[in-house]
Write an enzyme that holds these catalytic residues in place. Sequence first.
Site, PDB file in Angstrom:
ATOM      1  N   ASN A 299      18.458  -2.023  54.476  1.00 43.16           N
ATOM      2  CA  ASN A 299      18.101  -2.427  53.113  1.00 43.16           C
ATOM      3  C   ASN A 299      16.612  -2.247  52.846  1.00 43.16           C
ATOM      4  O   ASN A 299      15.795  -2.314  53.772  1.00 43.16           O
ATOM      5  CB  ASN A 299      18.473  -3.894  52.861  1.00 43.16           C
ATOM      6  CG  ASN A 299      19.969  -4.117  52.857  1.00 43.16           C
ATOM      7  OD1 ASN A 299      20.706  -3.392  52.192  1.00 43.16           O
ATOM      8  ND2 ASN A 299      20.435  -5.118  53.587  1.00 43.16           N
TER       9      ASN A 299
ATOM     10  N   ASP B 202       7.428  -4.310  60.377  1.00 40.56           N
ATOM     11  CA  ASP B 202       8.097  -5.557  59.999  1.00 40.56           C
ATOM     12  C   ASP B 202       7.827  -6.650  61.027  1.00 40.56           C
ATOM     13  O   ASP B 202       7.647  -7.826  60.675  1.00 40.56           O
ATOM     14  CB  ASP B 202       9.600  -5.329  59.832  1.00 40.56           C
ATOM     15  CG  ASP B 202      10.256  -4.700  61.060  1.00 40.56           C
ATOM     16  OD1 ASP B 202       9.562  -4.006  61.841  1.00 40.56           O
ATOM     17  OD2 ASP B 202      11.473  -4.893  61.245  1.00 40.56           O
TER      18      ASP B 202
END
Length: 259
Positions: A11, A109
């Site tokens: 995503n 991330d």
Amino acid sequence: MLLCIDCGNTNTVFSIWDGESWLCTMRTSTHHSRTADAYFTWFSTLLGHYGIDPQIDDVIISSTVPRVVFNLRVFCDRFFNLRPLVVGKPDCALPMEPRVDFGTGVGPDRLANAVGAFARHGGDCVVVDFGTATNFDVVAEDGAYVGGVIAPGVNLSLEALALGAAALPHVDITKPDAVIGTNTVACIQSGVFWGYVGLIEGITTRIKAEYGKPMKVIGTGGLAPLFAQGEVLFDTVEDDLTMYGLTVIHKYNKDKNPS
């Protein structure tokens, strides 16, 4: 306002930060071939749905998918006339330095999670992030990222099971009422859910023992609330930890280079 973009393997998330809170968060599937125009059409349509027209002053991107970064850069340049800050690139400074093996790359991330965790909770913590992979990221007392663990993600495990075993269906993950399943779907859900509960408990216990000091355990990612239901796995669950870390990194760079 700051547009934060977190592009993962599954995503891509866009969130708008006004300096104090999130105006909105939008999620779409990650596609390598999505063009800048397609991003803008999707983004502007959802902004219209939310009824907001923000003035985007800066953009910061975290992407574990290098091929997507180019089109996101074009999107920022074409529609906002902005050059985005990209975590992991040389021109993006970090408020801490990773202490890992020389030459080892750390996912942006994971860096954002470490920065966000330290900003909110201080050091001596481990972040458990439920994404395509399930990551365990260790943040030292001084805020440095010092390593972690990468395990297959929950949905990746479900997909692998369905692909590799012809008689087994693909199922959605949920918390079973019992460990012993009485049908195939319940058996798979039990195996994956309780298997990951054991994974989280086991790995965090071993990390704490190896670290040698008390640690906070922070859950984040889409499935963290599910695994927190009735289980003492995390000290806190924060669904915006990665994005918040991006705001901290952005501010750090703006403070270093105010022009």
